[in-house]
Each structure stands twice: as C-alpha cells, then as structure tokens.
Motif scaffolding. Structure first.
Motif, PDB file in Angstrom:
ATOM      1  N   PRO A   1       0.808  -1.231   0.000  1.00  0.00           N
ATOM      2  CA  PRO A   1       0.000   0.000   0.000  1.00  0.00           C
ATOM      3  C   PRO A   1       0.834   1.271   0.000  1.00  0.00           C
ATOM      4  N   ARG A   2       1.963   1.290   0.709  1.00  0.00           N
ATOM      5  CA  ARG A   2       2.788   2.500   0.756  1.00  0.00           C
ATOM      6  C   ARG A   2       3.350   2.836  -0.620  1.00  0.00           C
ATOM      7  N   ALA A   3       3.802   1.811  -1.337  1.00  0.00           N
ATOM      8  CA  ALA A   3       4.358   2.048  -2.670  1.00  0.00           C
ATOM      9  C   ALA A   3       3.284   2.549  -3.627  1.00  0.00           C
ATOM     10  N   VAL A   4       2.095   1.954  -3.553  1.00  0.00           N
ATOM     11  CA  VAL A   4       0.988   2.375  -4.427  1.00  0.00           C
ATOM     12  C   VAL A   4       0.592   3.816  -4.115  1.00  0.00           C
ATOM     13  N   LEU A   5       0.492   4.149  -2.830  1.00  0.00           N
ATOM     14  CA  LEU A   5       0.129   5.513  -2.445  1.00  0.00           C
ATOM     15  C   LEU A   5       1.187   6.510  -2.894  1.00  0.00           C
ATOM     16  N   ALA A   6       2.457   6.165  -2.695  1.00  0.00           N
ATOM     17  CA  ALA A   6       3.541   7.069  -3.079  1.00  0.00           C
ATOM     18  C   ALA A   6       3.535   7.312  -4.581  1.00  0.00           C
ATOM     19  N   ARG A   7       3.396   6.223  -5.356  1.00  0.00           N
ATOM     20  CA  ARG A   7       3.358   6.384  -6.807  1.00  0.00           C
ATOM     21  C   ARG A   7       2.162   7.207  -7.256  1.00  0.00           C
ATOM     22  N   SER A   8       1.007   6.964  -6.652  1.00  0.00           N
ATOM     23  CA  SER A   8      -0.206   7.693  -7.014  1.00  0.00           C
ATOM     24  C   SER A   8      -0.063   9.181  -6.712  1.00  0.00           C
ATOM     25  N   LEU A   9       0.521   9.510  -5.563  1.00  0.00           N
ATOM     26  CA  LEU A   9       0.717  10.909  -5.203  1.00  0.00           C
ATOM     27  C   LEU A   9       1.681  11.598  -6.162  1.00  0.00           C
ATOM     28  N   ILE A  10       2.748  10.903  -6.538  1.00  0.00           N
ATOM     29  CA  ILE A  10       3.733  11.490  -7.449  1.00  0.00           C
ATOM     30  C   ILE A  10       3.105  11.768  -8.815  1.00  0.00           C
ATOM     31  N   HIS A  11       2.400  10.772  -9.367  1.00  0.00           N
ATOM     32  CA  HIS A  11       1.773  10.964 -10.675  1.00  0.00           C
ATOM     33  C   HIS A  11       0.652  11.999 -10.604  1.00  0.00           C
ATOM     34  N   GLY A  12      -0.133  11.955  -9.525  1.00  0.00           N
ATOM     35  CA  GLY A  12      -1.211  12.930  -9.376  1.00  0.00           C
ATOM     36  C   GLY A  12      -0.682  14.346  -9.268  1.00  0.00           C
ATOM     37  N   LEU A  13       0.386  14.543  -8.495  1.00  0.00           N
ATOM     38  CA  LEU A  13       0.977  15.867  -8.356  1.00  0.00           C
ATOM     39  C   LEU A  13       1.546  16.360  -9.681  1.00  0.00           C
ATOM     40  N   ALA A  14       2.128  15.454 -10.456  1.00  0.00           N
ATOM     41  CA  ALA A  14       2.644  15.829 -11.775  1.00  0.00           C
ATOM     42  C   ALA A  14       1.528  16.371 -12.663  1.00  0.00           C
ATOM     43  N   MET A  15       0.365  15.712 -12.632  1.00  0.00           N
ATOM     44  CA  MET A  15      -0.753  16.166 -13.453  1.00  0.00           C
ATOM     45  C   MET A  15      -1.332  17.486 -12.954  1.00  0.00           C
ATOM     46  N   VAL A  16      -1.369  17.684 -11.642  1.00  0.00           N
ATOM     47  CA  VAL A  16      -1.878  18.951 -11.092  1.00  0.00           C
ATOM     48  C   VAL A  16      -0.968  20.101 -11.502  1.00  0.00           C
TER      49      VAL A  16
END
Length: 307
Positions: free
Chosen positions: A67-82
């Motif tokens: 879960p930590r890896a999935v959350l970290a990756r999701s936050l990184i990609h989401g922040l890139a799009m924002v």
C-alpha cells in the motif's frame, strides 16, 4: 527483476495513445462551461464506479500488495498532473507540453543514478531524437519565452518520470487495476480540494476554456456528463494499458515509445476537428516514430536492456 517484454509494451502504449488522444480532444468541450477541479472529481467518481462494476465481472484485484508504494506512486503521478494543468493557467500550451515531455530524459537519469541501470548509446540517441521531434511538433514557441515559471512543467516532467520508474521498481507485483484506482483516487482528492478552495475563495473565471482552472462548481450539463464519462471510461482503459506497459519493460524504453501520444492526438484532431499539421510538425512526428522504432527494433533483435 521482472521479465522485460518491450514489444508487448509498445503495443500497449500505442493502444493507450490512441485512446487518450481521442478522449483528450474532447476536453475543449468540457472546458467551455466547467472547471478542471470539478472535471477531476466527477471523472474519478465515474471511473471508480466503472472499475467497481468490473471487479466481480472480470475477477480483478484491487487490494494492493504494498500500500505504501501504491500511495507514493499515485501521489507522485497525481501531483505531476496537477502541476501540468496548473501551469496551463499562465503559460502557453507549447511550453507546458514541452516541459512534460522532458520525462524520458529524467527517466534515464533516475534509472541510471538511483537504480544503477546501464544506459546505452541507442537509448540516449532515441531520447534525443524523440525530444527534437516533440519540439518540432509543438513549434518554435515551445523553446521561447523561457522563465522561472517555465520550470514548473519541467518539474511536472520530472515527477511524471519518477512515477513511471516507480511503476516497475516499486510496484512490479501490483495489478494494473490497483495502480489505476490509486491514480484516479488521488486525482479525485485533488479535485475535491480544488473545489473546496474555490468555494472558500471564489475567483472570477473568464468565459470559455480560459476559465477552466479558475472555475468552481457549476451545475453539470448534459455534454459535460457525457464527455466526462467518455473520458472516465477511455482513461480507465488507457491508463491501465500504460501502467501495464511500464510494468513489463524498462521505464527508459517505455518513456521513449510513449512519445507516440503526440502523433495519436494530432491524428484525432485532424479526424475530429479538421486541424491540419504544418510540414515541420509532420517532420517532428516522423522523428517521434523513429525514436520509438529504434527502441522496439533493438528489443526485437534481442539486445540487452542497456541498449
């Protein structure tokens, strides 16, 4: 280390590019009367509902292994799009897009210096050829008007690259649907936060697409719901294909092949809206295809990962 399957990844990325190229062409309709944050939130709700319906029908697995890896990756990609969409508020589209498409360069740097992957001359040449092609497609304005603010799209490109590397390095055992759910979930949270901020501190948004980033809640119209649903369904499948591609091949290879999204978007713009490319842009697309072909053909020839 997971098995490398570059040719299969190339096919997945081409499918991703055609789907995303089609759906993204209709963002201009969504942006006429609605805002980015409402779009992100609404699209996330629709995508997660569709994904929830598909879970029992297709036997999908959403529970993350890490879960930590999935959350970290999701936050990184989401922040890139924002950051990417946020930069569109005050920078020309060409500069923003050129900044995001520095991602393959960052993928090579991260892969080499953070994970010790070897980088061969063919891959370096492919990145250079592909990026020149991107600049030609976007036009000379992509390299003009550089400023401190223009570094924001480059930051988005770096974060996008890190997220792509993380897909294979951090999440090789995750299902594509798990990573898709994480990505859309984070974008939905960002969308909700954006709408809350604009409710507390409302801005006067210009009419039409110019007010896309500053517009808060608007009562949804039929076209908004229709094309947001098309976006949700298309992005759900397309992003899933992209994620799977990064799971089955080296990120440095996949990131170069991903350049194909620009020719795909241009094809749909021509087919849907009659927009014709300049000869320079056509030349750029030839270079983009050549860059991806260099990677794919070397993979077929059985060259090592360090090509």
């Amino acid at each position: 280390m997971p098995q490398d399957r570059t040719l299969a990844a190339a096919g997945l990325l081409c499918g991703y590019a055609m789907l995303i190229g089609f759906t993204d062409n209709y963002v201009r309709i969504i942006a006429q009367d609605h805002g980015l944050w409402q779009f992100h939130l609404t699209r996330t709700v629709m995508a997660l509902v569709l994904l929830g319906l598909a879970v029992p029908l297709l036997g999908l697995r959403l529970r993350p292994v890490n879960p930590r890896a999935v959350l970290a990756r999701s936050l990184i990609h989401g922040l890139a799009m924002v950051i990417y969409f946020g930069a569109l508020a005050f920078l020309p589209v060409a500069i923003v897009a050129a900044g995001l498409f520095t991602a393959p360069i960052f993928v090579l740097l991260i892969s080499r210096f953070a994970y010790g992957h070897a980088i061969g001359p063919v891959r370096i040449l492919a990145v250079a050829v592909g990026f020149v092609g991107v600049v030609l497609v976007l036009g000379p304005e992509a390299m003009s008007g550089a400023s401190a603010a223009a570094m924001l799209p480059v930051l988005a490109g770096a974060l996008y690259a890190l997220g792509n590397v993380a897909t294979r390095e951090w999440c090789p055992e995750e299902s594509a649907e798990t990573l898709v759910a994480g990505f859309f979930g984070v974008l939905g949270v960002f969308g909700a936060l954006g709408m809350i901020v604009l409710t507390l501190v409302p801005l006067i948004a210009p009419p039409g697409p110019d007010g896309f980033l500053m517009r808060g809640w608007v009562w949804p119209t039929g076209p908004f719901l229709l094309w947001t649903f098309v976006q949700a369904a298309g992005s759900l499948i397309g992003v899933g294909l992209m994620i799977r591609a990064y799971q089955i091949t080296d990120a440095g290879r996949a990131s170069v092949i991903e350049y194909v999204i620009l020719p795909a978007s241009a094809f749909w713009s021509w087919l849907l809206w009659g927009e014709v490319l300049t000869p320079m842009a056509v030349g750029g697309m030839v270079l983009i295809v050549a860059a991806g072909s260099m990677i794919a053909l070397r993979a077929r020839a059985g060259e090592p990962v360090a090509l």
